[in-house]
Design a protein around this motif. Structure first.
Motif, mmCIF file in Angstrom:
data_model
loop_
_atom_site.group_PDB
_atom_site.id
_atom_site.type_symbol
_atom_site.label_atom_id
_atom_site.label_comp_id
_atom_site.label_asym_id
_atom_site.label_seq_id
_atom_site.Cartn_x
_atom_site.Cartn_y
_atom_site.Cartn_z
ATOM 1 N N SER A 44 -3.409 11.752 -1.079
ATOM 2 C CA SER A 44 -2.234 12.601 -1.534
ATOM 3 C C SER A 44 -2.822 13.198 -2.914
ATOM 4 O O SER A 44 -3.290 13.192 -3.738
ATOM 5 N N VAL A 45 -2.607 14.488 -2.408
ATOM 6 C CA VAL A 45 -3.087 15.710 -3.567
ATOM 7 C C VAL A 45 -2.329 15.390 -5.167
ATOM 8 O O VAL A 45 -1.200 15.135 -4.960
ATOM 9 N N GLY A 46 -3.195 15.311 -6.109
ATOM 10 C CA GLY A 46 -2.596 14.996 -7.220
ATOM 11 C C GLY A 46 -2.476 13.546 -7.534
ATOM 12 O O GLY A 46 -2.021 13.139 -8.783
ATOM 13 N N GLN A 47 -3.125 12.743 -6.696
ATOM 14 C CA GLN A 47 -2.843 11.270 -6.946
ATOM 15 C C GLN A 47 -4.161 10.322 -6.401
ATOM 16 O O GLN A 47 -4.037 9.520 -5.598
ATOM 17 N N GLY A 48 -5.286 11.131 -7.095
ATOM 18 C CA GLY A 48 -6.499 10.537 -6.657
ATOM 19 C C GLY A 48 -6.452 8.929 -7.037
ATOM 20 O O GLY A 48 -7.046 8.312 -6.263
ATOM 21 N N ASN A 49 -6.056 8.514 -8.344
ATOM 22 C CA ASN A 49 -6.111 7.450 -8.790
ATOM 23 C C ASN A 49 -5.177 6.426 -8.007
ATOM 24 O O ASN A 49 -5.656 5.410 -7.310
ATOM 25 N N TYR A 50 -4.008 6.828 -7.574
ATOM 26 C CA TYR A 50 -3.149 6.016 -6.802
ATOM 27 C C TYR A 50 -3.658 5.815 -5.449
ATOM 28 O O TYR A 50 -3.234 4.876 -4.838
ATOM 29 N N SER A 51 -4.104 7.072 -4.778
ATOM 30 C CA SER A 51 -4.436 6.927 -3.272
ATOM 31 C C SER A 51 -5.739 5.873 -3.189
ATOM 32 O O SER A 51 -5.704 5.090 -2.252
ATOM 33 N N ALA A 52 -6.702 5.824 -4.262
ATOM 34 C CA ALA A 52 -7.845 4.880 -4.206
ATOM 35 C C ALA A 52 -7.266 3.495 -4.528
ATOM 36 O O ALA A 52 -7.650 2.626 -3.803
ATOM 37 N N ALA A 53 -6.312 3.169 -5.225
ATOM 38 C CA ALA A 53 -5.768 2.050 -5.587
ATOM 39 C C ALA A 53 -5.356 1.447 -4.217
ATOM 40 O O ALA A 53 -5.468 0.270 -3.689
ATOM 41 N N LYS A 54 -4.330 2.442 -3.608
ATOM 42 C CA LYS A 54 -3.495 1.894 -2.575
ATOM 43 C C LYS A 54 -4.452 1.543 -1.381
ATOM 44 O O LYS A 54 -4.283 0.815 -0.455
ATOM 45 N N ALA A 55 -5.665 2.673 -1.104
ATOM 46 C CA ALA A 55 -6.510 2.386 -0.169
ATOM 47 C C ALA A 55 -7.487 1.019 -0.238
ATOM 48 O O ALA A 55 -7.503 0.068 0.665
ATOM 49 N N GLY A 56 -7.556 0.744 -1.544
ATOM 50 C CA GLY A 56 -8.151 -0.629 -1.847
ATOM 51 C C GLY A 56 -7.272 -1.843 -1.539
ATOM 52 O O GLY A 56 -7.869 -2.818 -1.119
ATOM 53 N N ILE A 57 -6.037 -1.634 -1.581
ATOM 54 C CA ILE A 57 -5.283 -2.714 -1.300
ATOM 55 C C ILE A 57 -5.341 -2.938 0.090
ATOM 56 O O ILE A 57 -5.130 -4.389 0.504
ATOM 57 N N VAL A 58 -5.217 -1.815 0.958
ATOM 58 C CA VAL A 58 -5.488 -2.325 2.492
ATOM 59 C C VAL A 58 -6.781 -3.211 2.777
ATOM 60 O O VAL A 58 -6.695 -4.047 3.422
ATOM 61 N N ALA A 59 -7.920 -2.704 2.232
ATOM 62 C CA ALA A 59 -9.014 -3.365 2.387
ATOM 63 C C ALA A 59 -8.896 -4.776 1.556
ATOM 64 O O ALA A 59 -9.393 -5.735 2.528
ATOM 65 N N LEU A 60 -8.389 -5.132 0.597
ATOM 66 C CA LEU A 60 -8.374 -6.246 0.292
ATOM 67 C C LEU A 60 -7.349 -7.106 1.017
ATOM 68 O O LEU A 60 -7.554 -8.363 1.391
ATOM 69 N N SER A 87 0.986 -1.098 0.046
ATOM 70 C CA SER A 87 -0.076 0.115 0.001
ATOM 71 C C SER A 87 0.872 1.223 -0.003
ATOM 72 O O SER A 87 2.151 1.265 -0.597
ATOM 73 N N SER A 88 0.285 2.044 0.411
ATOM 74 C CA SER A 88 1.036 3.777 0.770
ATOM 75 C C SER A 88 0.374 4.516 1.823
ATOM 76 O O SER A 88 -0.550 4.399 2.025
ATOM 77 N N GLY A 89 1.330 5.435 2.226
ATOM 78 C CA GLY A 89 0.962 6.379 2.880
ATOM 79 C C GLY A 89 -0.234 7.174 2.197
ATOM 80 O O GLY A 89 -1.216 7.700 3.060
ATOM 81 N N ALA A 90 -0.148 7.244 0.990
ATOM 82 C CA ALA A 90 -1.154 7.959 0.251
ATOM 83 C C ALA A 90 -2.579 7.159 0.181
ATOM 84 O O ALA A 90 -3.780 7.872 0.275
ATOM 85 N N GLY A 91 -2.268 5.913 0.229
ATOM 86 C CA GLY A 91 -3.671 5.080 0.537
ATOM 87 C C GLY A 91 -4.372 5.053 1.814
ATOM 88 O O GLY A 91 -5.541 4.958 2.095
ATOM 89 N N LEU A 92 -3.572 5.778 2.782
ATOM 90 C CA LEU A 92 -3.915 5.707 4.131
ATOM 91 C C LEU A 92 -4.225 7.208 4.536
ATOM 92 O O LEU A 92 -5.404 7.379 5.374
ATOM 93 N N LEU A 93 -3.914 8.171 4.164
ATOM 94 C CA LEU A 93 -4.019 9.480 4.315
ATOM 95 C C LEU A 93 -4.335 10.236 3.081
ATOM 96 O O LEU A 93 -5.258 11.474 3.188
#
Length: 301
Positions: free
Chosen positions: A165-181, A157-163
């Motif tokens: 990240s401006v300019g990374q809506g696609n990446y943040s959503a993907a990394k948040a999804g990885i946490v749930a997965l 995942s990434s800090g972007a997925g946990l918190l």
């Protein structure tokens, strides 16, 4: 080579460069036989001219380890299935899956088109799901045959997925999804001898060279806090039998720091035991928020 992963068969996706390469080398140094996956694409996911997976395999073999390259696209079911087959055909088993592959197409939301949204979710989130699904099917079959594995999955995942990240809506959503997965997989696959955890790493890679530009000065006291190799020891431990009992967890790791991340859980609550009207609900929400710590800031704010 002996070590805590002696004779384990480990698959690492996106292992041609950066964090994946560091993980592959670290697993090999601890005695693992490594399947080095890399599709050989550029930072934005477009095809590249080189074959970095082969270079990492050569490094491992030169150091006396065992490794094989895999070049297929793991964000397709066929590519993910062939990754598992490569481990089984080459080494006869699969013990650990490290999902690491990814790329960036950063845009502010108002400029983020559907293709860039789909491409990033495809490689990060779908790529994690497909490799996990095919590996899990193998481990389930092993369990049903009376050979319950000591299997491990480490997702990225990434800090972007946990918190965010401006300019990374696609990446943040993907990394948040990885946490749930990760949480779902840990719950579902425990019966098959599989432990599933995730990391949220911070390190110097092609994807982060601009983000961490100010942290990339010459290392002090000989310690390069942004070196990808700093992340790998935790990944190797999570991928080993030594991590018995650790599953469904997310670890943030950077330099010499490891943090267990604490996810969503119930906080302050008010219960009217009847339906609120809108004004009452708003007053209740403000009361609860006054009792709650402010959220951590989104990256880039």
């Amino acid at each position: 080579m002996n070590g805590i992963c002696h004779r384990r068969v480990v698959v690492v996706t996106g292992a041609g460069r950066g964090l994946g390469r560091a993980h592959a080398l670290a697993f090999a140094a601890e005695g693992a036989r490594v399947v080095v996956n890399d599709h050989g694409v550029g930072l934005d996911g477009t095809p590249g001219p080189d074959t970095p997976a082969r270079q990492v395999v050569d490094e491992i073999r030169a150091a006396g380890g065992e490794a094989v390259a895999h070049h297929a696209d793991i964000a397709t079911s066929e590519g993910a299935a062939s990754l598992v087959r490569t481990a089984l055909d080459t080494y006869g088993r699969l013990d650990t899956l490290v999902n690491n592959a990814g790329f960036l197409r950063d845009r502010m939301l108002v400029n983020l088109d559907e293709d860039d949204w789909d491409a990033v979710l495809r490689v990060h989130l779908t790529g994690h799901f497909l490799t996990l699904r095919h590996a899990a099917a193998h481990w389930r079959a092993e369990t049903k045959a009376g050979r319950t594995p000591i299997a491990r999955v480490v997702n990225t995942s990434s800090g972007a997925g946990l918190l965010g990240s401006v300019g990374q809506g696609n990446y943040s959503a993907a990394k948040a999804g990885i946490v749930a997965l990760t949480l779902v997989a840990a719950a579902e696959l425990a019966r098959y001898g599989v432990q599933v955890n995730a990391i949220a790493p911070a390190a110097r890679t092609r994807m982060t060279e601009h983000t961490f530009a100010t942290a990339m000065a010459a290392p002090e006291n000989g310690f390069d806090a942004m070196a990808p190799a700093n992340v790998s020891p935790l990944v190797v431990w999570l991928g080993s039998a030594a991590s018995e009992g650790v599953t469904g967890r997310v670890f943030e790791t950077e330099g010499g720091r490891i943090t267990v991340m604490e996810g969503w859980r119930p906080g302050p609550t008010l219960d009217k035991a009847a339906r609120w009207n809108a004004a009452e609900a708003g007053e209740a929400a403000r009361t609860l928020l006054a009792r709650t710590p402010a959220p951590a800031p989104v990256y880039g704010t």
